[in-house]
Design a protein around this motif. Structure first.
Motif, PDB file in Angstrom:
ATOM      1  N   THR A 136       1.031  -1.633  -0.188  1.00 34.38           N
ATOM      2  CA  THR A 136       0.037  -0.346  -0.373  1.00 34.38           C
ATOM      3  C   THR A 136       0.658   1.340   0.042  1.00 34.38           C
ATOM      4  OG1 THR A 136      -0.424   0.022   2.516  1.00 34.38           O
ATOM      5  CG2 THR A 136      -2.111  -1.114   1.333  1.00 34.38           C
ATOM      6  N   ALA A 137       2.231   1.467  -0.033  1.00 28.47           N
ATOM      7  CA  ALA A 137       3.392   1.967   0.599  1.00 28.47           C
ATOM      8  C   ALA A 137       3.816   1.444  -0.818  1.00 28.47           C
ATOM      9  CB  ALA A 137       3.520   2.920   1.420  1.00 28.47           C
ATOM     10  N   LEU A 138       4.781   2.805  -1.587  1.00 29.45           N
ATOM     11  CA  LEU A 138       6.255   2.358  -2.121  1.00 29.45           C
ATOM     12  C   LEU A 138       7.119   3.434  -2.464  1.00 29.45           C
ATOM     13  CD1 LEU A 138       4.692   0.227  -5.480  1.00 29.45           C
ATOM     14  CD2 LEU A 138       5.889  -0.657  -3.427  1.00 29.45           C
ATOM     15  N   ASP A 139       8.090   3.034  -1.833  1.00 32.66           N
ATOM     16  CA  ASP A 139       9.177   4.511  -1.969  1.00 32.66           C
ATOM     17  C   ASP A 139      11.204   3.083  -1.719  1.00 32.66           C
ATOM     18  OD1 ASP A 139      10.525   6.080  -1.911  1.00 32.66           O
ATOM     19  OD2 ASP A 139      10.055   6.776   0.234  1.00 32.66           O
ATOM     20  N   VAL A 140      11.853   4.185  -2.851  1.00 34.99           N
ATOM     21  CA  VAL A 140      12.850   3.696  -2.725  1.00 34.99           C
ATOM     22  C   VAL A 140      14.099   4.680  -1.968  1.00 34.99           C
ATOM     23  CG1 VAL A 140      12.701   2.998  -5.009  1.00 34.99           C
ATOM     24  CG2 VAL A 140      13.450   5.422  -4.968  1.00 34.99           C
ATOM     25  N   GLU A 141      15.520   3.896  -1.590  1.00 34.74           N
ATOM     26  CA  GLU A 141      16.305   4.347  -1.536  1.00 34.74           C
ATOM     27  C   GLU A 141      17.157   4.529  -2.434  1.00 34.74           C
ATOM     28  OE1 GLU A 141      18.899   4.374   1.660  1.00 34.74           O
ATOM     29  OE2 GLU A 141      17.048   4.814   2.506  1.00 34.74           O
ATOM     30  N   LEU A 149      11.268   0.050  -1.367  1.00 32.03           N
ATOM     31  CA  LEU A 149      10.873  -0.505   0.459  1.00 32.03           C
ATOM     32  C   LEU A 149       9.345  -0.625   0.280  1.00 32.03           C
ATOM     33  CD1 LEU A 149      12.272   3.012   2.181  1.00 32.03           C
ATOM     34  CD2 LEU A 149      13.953   1.107   1.817  1.00 32.03           C
ATOM     35  N   ALA A 150       9.053  -1.466   0.508  1.00 30.83           N
ATOM     36  CA  ALA A 150       7.745  -2.208  -0.454  1.00 30.83           C
ATOM     37  C   ALA A 150       6.696  -2.500   1.044  1.00 30.83           C
ATOM     38  CB  ALA A 150       7.464  -3.166  -1.188  1.00 30.83           C
ATOM     39  N   SER A 151       6.385  -0.949   1.228  1.00 32.21           N
ATOM     40  CA  SER A 151       5.139  -1.237   2.642  1.00 32.21           C
ATOM     41  C   SER A 151       3.705  -1.791   2.551  1.00 32.21           C
ATOM     42  CB  SER A 151       4.960   0.487   3.366  1.00 32.21           C
ATOM     43  OG  SER A 151       6.252   0.632   3.597  1.00 32.21           O
ATOM     44  N   ARG A 152       3.104  -2.128   3.684  1.00 36.95           N
ATOM     45  CA  ARG A 152       1.879  -3.493   3.465  1.00 36.95           C
ATOM     46  C   ARG A 152       1.452  -3.731   5.166  1.00 36.95           C
ATOM     47  NH1 ARG A 152       0.553  -8.735   2.086  1.00 36.95           N
ATOM     48  NH2 ARG A 152      -0.275  -8.687   4.120  1.00 36.95           N
ATOM     49  N   PRO A 153       0.081  -3.788   5.095  1.00 29.68           N
ATOM     50  CA  PRO A 153       0.079  -3.931   6.404  1.00 29.68           C
ATOM     51  C   PRO A 153       0.089  -5.172   7.052  1.00 29.68           C
ATOM     52  CG  PRO A 153      -1.898  -3.354   5.691  1.00 29.68           C
ATOM     53  CD  PRO A 153      -0.409  -3.361   4.579  1.00 29.68           C
ATOM     54  N   ALA A 154       0.466  -5.276   8.746  1.00 31.21           N
ATOM     55  CA  ALA A 154       1.154  -7.119   8.576  1.00 31.21           C
ATOM     56  C   ALA A 154       0.630  -7.459   9.918  1.00 31.21           C
ATOM     57  CB  ALA A 154       2.613  -7.179   8.917  1.00 31.21           C
ATOM     58  N   PHE A 155       0.847  -7.947  10.662  1.00 29.64           N
ATOM     59  CA  PHE A 155      -0.581  -8.746  11.402  1.00 29.64           C
ATOM     60  C   PHE A 155      -1.429  -8.118  11.753  1.00 29.64           C
ATOM     61  CE2 PHE A 155       4.728  -8.502  12.647  1.00 29.64           C
ATOM     62  CZ  PHE A 155       5.431  -9.487  12.589  1.00 29.64           C
ATOM     63  N   SER A 156      -2.163  -9.108  10.886  1.00 25.35           N
ATOM     64  CA  SER A 156      -3.105  -9.100  11.085  1.00 25.35           C
ATOM     65  C   SER A 156      -3.937  -7.597  11.103  1.00 25.35           C
ATOM     66  CB  SER A 156      -4.695  -9.424  12.506  1.00 25.35           C
ATOM     67  OG  SER A 156      -4.105 -10.851  12.453  1.00 25.35           O
ATOM     68  N   LYS A 158      -2.751  -4.870  12.157  1.00 21.43           N
ATOM     69  CA  LYS A 158      -2.566  -4.075  13.165  1.00 21.43           C
ATOM     70  C   LYS A 158      -1.113  -3.014  12.974  1.00 21.43           C
ATOM     71  CE  LYS A 158      -5.124  -7.068  16.759  1.00 21.43           C
ATOM     72  NZ  LYS A 158      -4.853  -7.831  16.091  1.00 21.43           N
ATOM     73  N   MET A 159      -0.259  -3.631  12.394  1.00 23.86           N
ATOM     74  CA  MET A 159       0.626  -2.560  12.090  1.00 23.86           C
ATOM     75  C   MET A 159       1.548  -3.177  10.407  1.00 23.86           C
ATOM     76  SD  MET A 159       3.815  -5.099  14.382  1.00 23.86           S
ATOM     77  CE  MET A 159       5.219  -4.027  14.010  1.00 23.86           C
ATOM     78  N   MET A 160       2.466  -1.823   9.628  1.00 21.35           N
ATOM     79  CA  MET A 160       2.631  -1.552   8.594  1.00 21.35           C
ATOM     80  C   MET A 160       3.786  -1.981   8.973  1.00 21.35           C
ATOM     81  SD  MET A 160       0.406  -0.625   6.555  1.00 21.35           S
ATOM     82  CE  MET A 160       1.558   0.111   5.036  1.00 21.35           C
ATOM     83  N   ALA A 161       4.186  -2.933   8.189  1.00 20.00           N
ATOM     84  CA  ALA A 161       5.608  -3.392   7.358  1.00 20.00           C
ATOM     85  C   ALA A 161       7.068  -2.941   6.592  1.00 20.00           C
ATOM     86  CB  ALA A 161       5.444  -4.821   7.573  1.00 20.00           C
ATOM     87  N   THR A 162       7.264  -2.514   6.590  1.00 19.59           N
ATOM     88  CA  THR A 162       8.448  -1.823   5.416  1.00 19.59           C
ATOM     89  C   THR A 162       9.394  -3.350   4.713  1.00 19.59           C
ATOM     90  OG1 THR A 162       8.517  -0.153   5.594  1.00 19.59           O
ATOM     91  CG2 THR A 162       9.935  -0.338   4.037  1.00 19.59           C
ATOM     92  N   ILE A 163       9.218  -3.789   3.692  1.00 19.11           N
ATOM     93  CA  ILE A 163       9.756  -5.047   3.106  1.00 19.11           C
ATOM     94  C   ILE A 163      10.762  -4.888   2.149  1.00 19.11           C
ATOM     95  CG2 ILE A 163       9.305  -7.893   1.883  1.00 19.11           C
ATOM     96  CD1 ILE A 163       6.628  -7.462   3.151  1.00 19.11           C
ATOM     97  N   LEU A 164      12.384  -5.003   2.566  1.00 15.78           N
ATOM     98  CA  LEU A 164      13.342  -5.086   1.778  1.00 15.78           C
ATOM     99  C   LEU A 164      13.329  -6.651   1.319  1.00 15.78           C
ATOM    100  CD1 LEU A 164      15.667  -3.090   3.844  1.00 15.78           C
ATOM    101  CD2 LEU A 164      13.458  -2.218   2.390  1.00 15.78           C
ATOM    102  N   CYS A 165      14.191  -6.179   0.215  1.00 15.40           N
ATOM    103  CA  CYS A 165      14.567  -7.361  -0.804  1.00 15.40           C
ATOM    104  C   CYS A 165      15.991  -6.803  -0.998  1.00 15.40           C
ATOM    105  CB  CYS A 165      14.371  -7.268  -2.111  1.00 15.40           C
ATOM    106  SG  CYS A 165      14.747  -9.410  -3.211  1.00 15.40           S
ATOM    107  N   LYS A 166      17.003  -7.381  -0.564  1.00 20.35           N
ATOM    108  CA  LYS A 166      18.386  -6.908  -0.435  1.00 20.35           C
ATOM    109  C   LYS A 166      19.492  -7.422  -1.167  1.00 20.35           C
ATOM    110  CE  LYS A 166      18.134  -4.608   4.269  1.00 20.35           C
ATOM    111  NZ  LYS A 166      18.571  -5.708   5.437  1.00 20.35           N
ATOM    112  N   GLN A 167      19.315  -9.099  -1.572  1.00 20.70           N
ATOM    113  CA  GLN A 167      20.124  -9.997  -1.924  1.00 20.70           C
ATOM    114  C   GLN A 167      19.885 -10.219  -3.799  1.00 20.70           C
ATOM    115  OE1 GLN A 167      23.164 -10.908  -0.629  1.00 20.70           O
ATOM    116  NE2 GLN A 167      22.130  -9.904   1.357  1.00 20.70           N
ATOM    117  N   TYR A 168      18.746  -9.666  -3.700  1.00 19.20           N
ATOM    118  CA  TYR A 168      18.253 -10.683  -5.064  1.00 19.20           C
ATOM    119  C   TYR A 168      17.658  -9.470  -5.956  1.00 19.20           C
ATOM    120  CZ  TYR A 168      19.188 -14.904  -2.513  1.00 19.20           C
ATOM    121  OH  TYR A 168      19.719 -15.605  -2.075  1.00 19.20           O
TER     122      TYR A 168
END
Ligand SMILES: Cc1cc2nc3c(=O)[nH]c(=O)nc-3n(C[C@H](O)[C@H](O)[C@H](O)COP(=O)(O)OP(=O)(O)OC[C@H]3O[C@@H](n4cnc5c(N)ncnc54)[C@H](O)[C@@H]3O)c2cc1C
Length: 359
Positions: A136-141, A149-156, A158-168
Motif C-alpha cells: 500500500t506504499a512504495l518508496d526507494v532508497e 521499500l515495499a510497505s503493507r499492513p501486517a500482523f492482522s 495491526k501494523m505496517m511492515a516495510t519489506i526489503l529484498c536486499k540480495q536479489y
C-alpha cells in the motif's frame, strides 16, 4: 534506512536498471491499477534516475503500449500474439521472464489483482528473487542501495511492515488498486515502443480458456467512479435498498463499512477499507458510517466525499468535502428523488431539443 548499504554489503546489481510496470488488460481494456502503478513508478524511477518501463502483453494490445507512454512510461514493451489473447499463467510468465532477463529492470510492479498475484507469484518462483504482496506504499532508497521499500499492513493489519529484498534482483511487488494516483494522460508525451516476440506457440501451452462466466451480482468497486457506501447506521440489510436506489440514480455502485459486512447485511465484496478494497472514485457517499481510520484508509483518496450522519461530531465529517447532519432515512430518499427529477428533466430537455431540431 540510510545505513542499509554500510551494514549489509550488498551485491553489485549495477546491470539492473529501471522500474517495470506490468500493464494488465482484459479484452484490450487496461485495469486502472496499471496506470496508477505507472504514476507511482514514475516517482520511483525519477528518484533512482532510471527509466520507467511498461509492458503490455496480449493480442491486439498495441494501443496499450502507446497509452503507457502517455501515462508516464519512457519505454513500452509490447508482446502481441494470438497465444496471449486471454491471460494464462504459463505464456504470460514466459514472456515476463524473458523480458526480465533481457531488460534487467531493478524493480517490477504488478497490480494486486487476481491476475497480477498469479503472474507475479509464478515469476517469483522461477527467478531467485522475492515478492512483496499487496503493498500500500512504495518508496526507494536512492543510490547506492537502490532498494525498494515495499510497505503493507501486517500482523492482522495491526501494523505496517516495510519489506526489503536486499540480495536479489529484480525487486518485485504487487500493489493494491486505488492506492496510487495515475498521472494525467498526456498525448504529447514521447517514448519508445519495443516489440518483443512471444516465446511460446499454442501447442506449448497445456491450458485453454473456453469461456468467461460473469459472476452474478459482481461489484467492481476498484473501477467505480461513484460509490454509495453504507455502515452500521443503516440498522439492517433492508436499508441497503435505499443506497442501491441512490447508486442507480447516479450510475454508481454500493459499498459498505466492515460493520455492515460483519453484521451480514451485505457481501464482503462491497467492503471498503483496510481489510476490504481501496477505492479512488470521483464521488463517495459515506452514509451512516462513523469514519474509523480502518474505513477511511480505503476511501480517503476519493475526489469528492459526501458524508451523511446524524452525529455532527462523527469523525467522517473531518474528511468529507460536504457533510449533511441528519437522519439518513429522510435524507437519502430525498436526494435520490431530486436526482431522478433532474435526470428526468434533462432527458425531457434533450428530447425537446431533438424534436425542435428535426422540426
Ligand atoms: C484490523 C481491523 C481491520 C478493519 N478493517 C476495516 C475495513 O476494512 N473497513 C471498515 O469499514 N472497517 C474496518 N474495521 C472496523 C472499524 O474499526 C470500524 O469498527 C468500522 O469501520 C465501523 O463501521 P461503521 O462506521 O459502519 O459503524 P459505526 O462506527 O458504529 O458508525 C455508525 C454511524 O452511523 C451513524 N448513524 C446511526 N444511525 C443513523 C441515522 N439514522 N442516520 C445517519 N447516521 C446514523 C452514527 O452516528 C455512527 O456515526 C477494521 C477494524 C480492525 C480492528
Amino acid at each position: 534506512m540510510s545505513d542499509i548499504k554500510e551494514k549489509d554489503n550488498l551485491p553489485d546489481w549495477s546491470a539492473y536498471r529501471g522500474v517495470l510496470v506490468f500493464v494488465e488488460q482484459r479484452a484490450g481494456t487496461a485495469k486502472s491499477v496499471s496506470w496508477q502503478l505507472l504514476g507511482e513508478g514514475r516517482k520511483l524511477a525519477d528518484k533512482l534516475e532510471a527509466p520507467l518501463l511498461a509492458v503490455a502483453v496480449g493480442h491486439g494490445v498495441g494501443h496499450l503500449a502507446q497509452e503507457a507512454i502517455y501515462r508516464g512510461a519512457d519505454v513500452a514493451y509490447l508482446c502481441d500474439d494470438p497465444v496471449l489473447k486471454d491471460y494464462r499463467t504459463r505464456p504470460y510468465s514466459r514472456v515476463m521472464l524473458q523480458l526480465i532477463e533481457d531488460a534487467k529492470p531493478e524493480i517490477v510492479l504488478f497490480g494486486a489483482t487476481a491476475t497480477g498475484r498469479d503472474l507475479a507469484g509464478a515469476i517469483a518462483t522461477h527467478l531467485p528473487t522475492g515478492l512483496t504482496a499487496d503493498t500500500t506504499a512504495l518508496d526507494v532508497e536512492p543510490h547506492p542501495s537502490r532498494l525498494l521499500l515495499a510497505s503493507r499492513p501486517a500482523f492482522s493489519e495491526k501494523m505496517m511492515a516495510t519489506i526489503l529484498c536486499k540480495q536479489y534482483r529484480p525487486q518485485m511487488a504487487t500493489a493494491r488498486a486505488g492506492v496510487f494516483e495515475a498521472l494525467p494522460r498526456d498525448a504529447s508525451r514521447q517514448g519508445e515502443i519495443v516489440r518483443i516476440d512471444c516465446p511460446l506457440r499454442e501447442e506449448d501451452v497445456a491450458t485453454q480458456v473456453l469461456d468467461f462466466l460473469e459472476e452474478s451480482g459482481h461489484v467492481n468497486l476498484e473501477e467505480a467512479e461513484i460509490i454509495v457506501a453504507g455502515g452500521r447506521g443503516l440498522g439492517g440489510p433492508e436499508a441497503f435498498a435505499l443506497l442501491k436506489a441512490l447508486a442507480d440514480a447516479l450510475g454508481g455502485v454500493v459499498g459498505a463499512s466492515r460493520a455492515a459486512v460483519d453484521a451480514g447485511w451485505i457481501g464482503h465484496e462491497h467492503q471498503v477499507g483496510q481489510t476490504g478494497q481501496t477505492v479512488r472514485p470521483k464521488l463517495y457517499f459515506a452514509i451512516g458510517i462513523s469514519g474509523a481510520v480502518q474505513h477511511t484508509v480505503g476511501m480517503a483518496n476519493a475526489e469528492t466525499i459526501v458524508a451523511i450522519n446524524k452525529d455532527e461530531s462523527a469523525p467522517i465529517f473531518q474528511l468529507a468535502h460536504y457533510g449533511i447532519v441528519g437522519d439518513l432515512f429522510k435524507i437519502v430518499p430525498a436526494i435520490t428523488e431530486e436526482i431522478r427529477a433532474r435526470r428526468g428533466l434533462a432527458a425531457e430537455r434533450s428530447f425537446e431539443a431533438k424534436a425542435s431540431e428535426s422540426a
